[in-house]
Design an enzyme around this catalytic site. Structure first.
Site, PDB file in Angstrom:
ATOM      1  N   ARG A  67      38.286  44.771  31.075  1.00  0.00           N
ATOM      2  CA  ARG A  67      38.768  46.146  31.068  1.00  0.00           C
ATOM      3  C   ARG A  67      40.224  46.181  30.621  1.00  0.00           C
ATOM      4  O   ARG A  67      41.005  45.287  30.902  1.00  0.00           O
ATOM      5  CB  ARG A  67      38.661  46.762  32.463  1.00  0.00           C
ATOM      6  CG  ARG A  67      37.250  47.195  32.857  1.00  0.00           C
ATOM      7  CD  ARG A  67      37.221  47.852  34.228  1.00  0.00           C
ATOM      8  NE  ARG A  67      37.611  46.925  35.264  1.00  0.00           N
ATOM      9  CZ  ARG A  67      38.803  46.876  35.833  1.00  0.00           C
ATOM     10  NH1 ARG A  67      39.739  47.763  35.509  1.00  0.00           N
ATOM     11  NH2 ARG A  67      39.083  45.985  36.758  1.00  0.00           N
ATOM     12  N   TYR A 195      33.118  46.083  25.708  1.00  0.00           N
ATOM     13  CA  TYR A 195      33.097  45.355  26.980  1.00  0.00           C
ATOM     14  C   TYR A 195      32.613  46.243  28.140  1.00  0.00           C
ATOM     15  O   TYR A 195      33.020  47.402  28.250  1.00  0.00           O
ATOM     16  CB  TYR A 195      34.487  44.779  27.315  1.00  0.00           C
ATOM     17  CG  TYR A 195      34.509  44.281  28.729  1.00  0.00           C
ATOM     18  CD1 TYR A 195      33.878  43.080  29.062  1.00  0.00           C
ATOM     19  CD2 TYR A 195      35.032  45.053  29.757  1.00  0.00           C
ATOM     20  CE1 TYR A 195      33.798  42.663  30.364  1.00  0.00           C
ATOM     21  CE2 TYR A 195      34.960  44.630  31.080  1.00  0.00           C
ATOM     22  CZ  TYR A 195      34.341  43.440  31.378  1.00  0.00           C
ATOM     23  OH  TYR A 195      34.248  43.033  32.681  1.00  0.00           O
ATOM     24  N   LYS A 204      32.082  52.200  35.802  1.00  0.00           N
ATOM     25  CA  LYS A 204      33.387  52.576  36.330  1.00  0.00           C
ATOM     26  C   LYS A 204      33.795  53.986  35.882  1.00  0.00           C
ATOM     27  O   LYS A 204      34.393  54.740  36.646  1.00  0.00           O
ATOM     28  CB  LYS A 204      34.444  51.540  35.930  1.00  0.00           C
ATOM     29  CG  LYS A 204      34.206  50.153  36.554  1.00  0.00           C
ATOM     30  CD  LYS A 204      33.979  50.264  38.009  1.00  0.00           C
ATOM     31  CE  LYS A 204      33.851  49.028  38.851  1.00  0.00           C
ATOM     32  NZ  LYS A 204      34.005  47.699  38.474  1.00  0.00           N
ATOM     33  N   HIS A 224      34.722  51.831  45.367  1.00  0.00           N
ATOM     34  CA  HIS A 224      34.499  50.522  44.722  1.00  0.00           C
ATOM     35  C   HIS A 224      34.069  49.532  45.805  1.00  0.00           C
ATOM     36  O   HIS A 224      34.814  48.630  46.170  1.00  0.00           O
ATOM     37  CB  HIS A 224      35.806  50.080  44.048  1.00  0.00           C
ATOM     38  CG  HIS A 224      35.684  48.902  43.141  1.00  0.00           C
ATOM     39  ND1 HIS A 224      36.764  48.143  42.753  1.00  0.00           N
ATOM     40  CD2 HIS A 224      34.620  48.345  42.509  1.00  0.00           C
ATOM     41  CE1 HIS A 224      36.377  47.177  41.936  1.00  0.00           C
ATOM     42  NE2 HIS A 224      35.079  47.261  41.775  1.00  0.00           N
ATOM     43  N   SER A 246      38.543  43.935  41.700  1.00  0.00           N
ATOM     44  CA  SER A 246      37.699  43.249  40.724  1.00  0.00           C
ATOM     45  C   SER A 246      37.861  41.734  40.835  1.00  0.00           C
ATOM     46  O   SER A 246      38.978  41.233  40.959  1.00  0.00           O
ATOM     47  CB  SER A 246      38.087  43.695  39.316  1.00  0.00           C
ATOM     48  OG  SER A 246      37.945  45.090  39.219  1.00  0.00           O
ATOM     49  N   CYS A 248      37.100  39.744  43.233  1.00  0.00           N
ATOM     50  CA  CYS A 248      37.582  39.265  44.530  1.00  0.00           C
ATOM     51  C   CYS A 248      36.445  39.063  45.531  1.00  0.00           C
ATOM     52  O   CYS A 248      36.686  38.984  46.741  1.00  0.00           O
ATOM     53  CB  CYS A 248      38.636  40.204  45.089  1.00  0.00           C
ATOM     54  SG  CYS A 248      40.170  40.131  44.143  1.00  0.00           S
ATOM     55  N   ASP A 273      28.846  46.695  43.935  1.00  0.00           N
ATOM     56  CA  ASP A 273      30.098  47.117  43.283  1.00  0.00           C
ATOM     57  C   ASP A 273      30.529  48.548  43.635  1.00  0.00           C
ATOM     58  O   ASP A 273      31.714  48.804  43.726  1.00  0.00           O
ATOM     59  CB  ASP A 273      29.938  46.991  41.764  1.00  0.00           C
ATOM     60  CG  ASP A 273      31.271  46.980  41.012  1.00  0.00           C
ATOM     61  OD1 ASP A 273      32.156  46.191  41.399  1.00  0.00           O
ATOM     62  OD2 ASP A 273      31.429  47.752  40.044  1.00  0.00           O
ATOM     63  N   ARG A 364      30.153  37.251  32.221  1.00  0.00           N
ATOM     64  CA  ARG A 364      29.339  38.013  33.174  1.00  0.00           C
ATOM     65  C   ARG A 364      27.849  37.857  32.902  1.00  0.00           C
ATOM     66  O   ARG A 364      27.434  37.486  31.817  1.00  0.00           O
ATOM     67  CB  ARG A 364      29.708  39.504  33.073  1.00  0.00           C
ATOM     68  CG  ARG A 364      31.187  39.781  33.361  1.00  0.00           C
ATOM     69  CD  ARG A 364      31.357  40.772  34.467  1.00  0.00           C
ATOM     70  NE  ARG A 364      32.739  40.840  34.914  1.00  0.00           N
ATOM     71  CZ  ARG A 364      33.102  41.340  36.087  1.00  0.00           C
ATOM     72  NH1 ARG A 364      32.203  41.826  36.904  1.00  0.00           N
ATOM     73  NH2 ARG A 364      34.367  41.365  36.455  1.00  0.00           N
TER      74      ARG A 364
HETATM   75  P1  GTP Z   1      33.824  42.589  40.054  1.00  0.00           P
HETATM   76  O1  GTP Z   1      32.439  42.514  39.536  1.00  0.00           O
HETATM   77  O2  GTP Z   1      34.853  42.307  39.022  1.00  0.00           O
HETATM   78  O3  GTP Z   1      34.111  43.863  40.777  1.00  0.00           O
HETATM   79  O4  GTP Z   1      34.029  41.330  41.057  1.00  0.00           O
HETATM   80  P2  GTP Z   1      33.497  41.032  42.538  1.00  0.00           P
HETATM   81  O5  GTP Z   1      34.421  41.645  43.534  1.00  0.00           O
HETATM   82  O6  GTP Z   1      32.072  41.335  42.658  1.00  0.00           O
HETATM   83  O7  GTP Z   1      33.740  39.433  42.653  1.00  0.00           O
HETATM   84  P3  GTP Z   1      32.683  38.226  42.630  1.00  0.00           P
HETATM   85  O8  GTP Z   1      31.809  38.180  43.841  1.00  0.00           O
HETATM   86  O9  GTP Z   1      31.999  38.230  41.329  1.00  0.00           O
HETATM   87  O10 GTP Z   1      33.667  36.978  42.710  1.00  0.00           O
HETATM   88  C1  GTP Z   1      34.695  36.771  41.794  1.00  0.00           C
HETATM   89  C2  GTP Z   1      35.136  35.328  41.829  1.00  0.00           C
HETATM   90  O11 GTP Z   1      35.589  34.969  43.140  1.00  0.00           O
HETATM   91  C3  GTP Z   1      34.021  34.351  41.467  1.00  0.00           C
HETATM   92  O12 GTP Z   1      34.542  33.330  40.653  1.00  0.00           O
HETATM   93  C4  GTP Z   1      33.603  33.798  42.807  1.00  0.00           C
HETATM   94  O13 GTP Z   1      33.080  32.496  42.708  1.00  0.00           O
HETATM   95  C5  GTP Z   1      34.888  33.842  43.632  1.00  0.00           C
HETATM   96  N1  GTP Z   1      34.606  34.053  45.077  1.00  0.00           N
HETATM   97  C6  GTP Z   1      33.756  34.980  45.598  1.00  0.00           C
HETATM   98  N2  GTP Z   1      33.694  34.879  46.959  1.00  0.00           N
HETATM   99  C7  GTP Z   1      34.536  33.879  47.293  1.00  0.00           C
HETATM  100  C8  GTP Z   1      34.909  33.287  48.556  1.00  0.00           C
HETATM  101  O14 GTP Z   1      34.452  33.671  49.634  1.00  0.00           O
HETATM  102  N3  GTP Z   1      35.826  32.272  48.506  1.00  0.00           N
HETATM  103  C9  GTP Z   1      36.337  31.826  47.328  1.00  0.00           C
HETATM  104  N4  GTP Z   1      37.231  30.839  47.376  1.00  0.00           N
HETATM  105  N5  GTP Z   1      36.001  32.344  46.125  1.00  0.00           N
HETATM  106  C10 GTP Z   1      35.113  33.364  46.098  1.00  0.00           C
HETATM  107  C1  SPV Z   2      35.280  45.285  37.763  1.00  0.00           C
HETATM  108  O1  SPV Z   2      36.157  44.929  36.956  1.00  0.00           O
HETATM  109  O2  SPV Z   2      35.551  45.745  38.896  1.00  0.00           O
HETATM  110  C2  SPV Z   2      33.853  45.123  37.401  1.00  0.00           C
HETATM  111  C3  SPV Z   2      33.532  44.789  36.033  1.00  0.00           C
HETATM  112  O3  SPV Z   2      32.989  45.342  38.227  1.00  0.00           O
HETATM  113  S1  SPV Z   2      33.656  46.161  35.005  1.00  0.00           S
HETATM  114  O4  SPV Z   2      32.352  46.790  34.891  1.00  0.00           O
HETATM  115  O5  SPV Z   2      34.093  45.684  33.700  1.00  0.00           O
HETATM  116  O6  SPV Z   2      34.611  47.118  35.530  1.00  0.00           O
HETATM  117 MN    MN Z   3      33.892  45.900  40.232  1.00  0.00          MN
END
Ligand code: GTP
Ligand code: SPV
Ligand code: MN
Length: 589
Positions: A67, A195, A204, A224, A246, A248, A273, A364
């Site tokens: 983004r 993207y 979003k 979110h 995002s 996290c 999400d 992704r």
């Molecule tokens: P968006 O789709 O961008 O909104 O992201 P999200 O909040 O869904 O994050 P996601 O679960 O995809 O995790 C993002 C990154 O953080 C990945 O590389 C995971 O492996 C890492 N991660 C997720 N949970 C944990 C955790 O509990 N501990 C650690 N150390 N890393 C984590």
């Molecule tokens: C985020 O960035 O919080 C996502 C991926 O979930 S996107 O759809 O690109 O915003």
């Molecule tokens: Mn997100």
């Protein structure tokens, strides 16, 4: 003459001048044609048909992989209505400037009309949208991420009640890229990016930026947040919503394989999400997941960290900017295997270590939600699920303890409003810089964030059984700079304490920032972690918090008089609690 939808599509076609206009019905036969078109464009390929049937790898332009928040605008007549945290353009000026980029943008291309529903088809909380796009990748992705095609067309019929989205790849030049929102017209214009968050307009752009604007007008919430159900021994399921910025950990928390499964604790996924929430007749806030698929971060996802996701990805999945093995299987850092010889990186080059990560850090997967082994039996319940806890969280190497509970709703809103997190690869720009990201909505709130805080405070008075509010941090680091907490499936231990607090059990110690688990309140059996690490994870250091308060004050000051007085009050109260604590520590030390 013609329905509002047809009229709008005609206008869009007059502006962008495509060779053909195709109304999408969402059928399998149509999807085959769309995928063939996507493959013909040369930026996508078919993966191993035996091990990954109906899976594709798409490579976006190397300057178009995340983004672009600096190119994202909210367009309202009054600049103050978008506030200090959003980019603003006057609606007329935006139409003029961006309209010029849409002019003839689809010449020689097909314009796809993609009708879709955000939310379960028969849910009263769901809403319809239409995205017009010249990207077959976007069409194929929207078919996974939303209820797309005939079902949405039937719902819209001759009604004007749908969100309009116009999208064109343009020339993919970041200098001519804009993601513009016109909340008063329920309209989105996106040009110059293919993207995810910039181009899949239901996600979003609609489900957060436009929907948050509508939610405030109409008295509901668009957040979110992931939605999960925590099953406890005996089979009762308690639902929670969690807002992390995002990349996290939302998808991973929502789809975790619980480390306490043998004790009867299990996690069910409702969404990963976004949550749309309304107060229901039972007095609880009920949440639906407006999406139908997961657009998840690939790197870091493997059999050890998240077997549920891995189990879901072997069919009907579109991978974006991952690497590919010589066997035509997707590959990324953290998948759990060493990079095989002959690996092709996300830029379609033969990979070697000198070339950096083989998969883009924001690579992704796009997968249908029902393919997750953890999908909740309630994930399409039209009335949504009742939410008992809200969990805020972010990436904080220091300061924030593993978990704490807010004293009450108003304090909880303050906790959300002062959230901060280290930036990630999900958006362009620096990675690892701490920034304030209230409720993980900084890039997604479609109006002035001060008004958004008001709305949160106001909702608290309208929910007879409001969720209890918590804050978590899986990312605290020790002196060796390593994560102190193992994360992933072990996070269920924290969810279990949250559940106990919701049920009025769970031992807690009062600290200046909120209630923190007592040293033995967390279930740690089977986990190799030192008492010192737990001590550090749960510690509240008044000095760190004083610094953090100074930073959040600066952030609050940006909003001037528009910031709710209640948040200033909470800021003062925390400041006083910290100085009392600091003084008593000094006395006892
Ligand atoms: P968006 O789709 O961008 O909104 O992201 P999200 O909040 O869904 O994050 P996601 O679960 O995809 O995790 C993002 C990154 O953080 C990945 O590389 C995971 O492996 C890492 N991660 C997720 N949970 C944990 C955790 O509990 N501990 C650690 N150390 N890393 C984590
Ligand atoms: C985020 O960035 O919080 C996502 C991926 O979930 S996107 O759809 O690109 O915003
Ligand atoms: Mn997100």
């Amino acid at each position: 003459m013609g329905t509002p939808l047809e009229k709008w599509v005609d206008d869009a076609a007059r502006l962008t001048k495509p060779d053909r206009v195709v109304y999408c019905d969402g059928s399998t036969a149509e999807n085959e044609r769309i995928v063939a078109e996507m493959l013909r464009e040369g930026d996508s390929e078919t993966l191993n048909e035996k091990t990954y049937p109906n899976c594709y790898l798409h490579r976006s332009s190397p300057n178009d992989v995340a983004r672009t928040e600096h190119l994202t605008f909210i367009c309202t007549p009054n600049k103050d209505d978008v506030g200090p945290t959003n980019n603003w353009m006057d609606p007329g000026a935006a139409k003029h400037k961006i309209g010029a980029l849409f002019e003839g943008a689809m010449r020689g291309r097909t314009m796809y009309v993609v009708p879709y529903i955000m939310g379960p088809v028969n849910s009263p909380i769901s809403k319809a949208g239409v995205e017009v796009t010249d990207s077959p990748y976007v069409v194929a992705s929207m078919r996974i991420m939303s209820r797309m095609g005939k079902v949405a067309l039937d719902r819209i019929g001759s009604s004007p009640d749908f969100v309009l989205g116009l999208h064109s790849l343009g020339d993919l030049d970041p200098m001519r890229r804009y993601i513009a929102h016109f909340p008063q017209e329920r309209l989105i214009w996106s040009v110059g990016s293919g993207y995810g968050g910039n181009a899949l307009l239901g996600k979003k752009c609609f489900a957060l930026r436009i929907a948050s604007y509508m939610a405030r007008e109409q008295g509901w919430m668009a957040e979110h947040m992931l939605i999960l159900g925590l099953e406890s021994p005996g089979g009762k399921v308690t639902y929670m919503g969690a807002a992390f910025p995002s990349a996290c950990g939302k998808t991973n928390l929502a789809m975790m394989v619980s480390a306490l499964e043998d004790q009867g604790y299990r996690v069910w996924t409702v969404g990963d999400d976004i949550a749309w929430m309304k107060v229901a007749d039972d007095g609880y806030l009920h949440a639906i997941n407006p999406e139908a698929g997961f657009f998840g971060v690939a790197p870091g996802t493997g059999m050890l960290t998240n077997p549920n996701v891995m189990g879901a990805l072997h069919k009907n999945t579109i991978f974006t900017n991952t690497a590919m093995t010589p066997d035509r299987e997707p590959w990324w850092e953290g998948i759990g295997s060493t990079p095989p010889p002959g690996l092709i990186n996300w830029k379609n080059e033969k990979w070697d270590t000198l070339k950096g990560p083989a998969a883009h850090p924001n690579a992704r997967y796009t997968v249908p939600a029902q393919q997750s082994p953890s999908i909740s039996p309630k994930w399409e319940a039209p009335e949504g699920v009742p939410i008992s806890a809200f969990i805020f969280g972010g990436r904080r190497a220091r300061v924030a303890p593993l978990v704490y509970e807010a004293f009450d709703w108003q304090h909880g809103v303050f906790v959300g409003a002062t959230m901060a997190s280290e930036t990630t690869a999900a958006a362009t720009g620096n990675v690892g810089v701490v920034r304030r990201d209230p409720m993980a909505m900084l890039p997604f709130c479609g109006y002035n964030m001060a008004d958004y805080f008001h709305h949160w405070l106001e909702m608290g008075t309208r929910i007879p059984h409001p969720p209890k509010i918590f804050h978590v941090n899986w990312f605290r680091r020790g002196a060796d700079n390593k994560f102190l907490w193992p994360g992933y499936g072990e996070n269920v231990r924290v969810l279990k304490w949250i559940l106990e607090r919701v049920e009025g059990r769970g031992a807690a110690e009062e600290t200046p920032v909120g209630f923190v688990p007592t040293r033995n309140a967390l279930t740690l059996d089977g986990l190799q972690i030192s008492p010192e690490a737990i001590e550090e994870l749960l510690s509240v250091n008044p000095e760190d918090w004083e610094d953090d308060l100074a930073d959040s004050k600066q952030f609050f000051d940006k909003f001037g008089a528009r910031l709710p007085q209640e948040l200033r009050e909470e800021h003062d109260k925390l400041s006083r609690r910290l100085s009392t604590e600091g003084a008593s520590l000094a006395r006892s030390g």
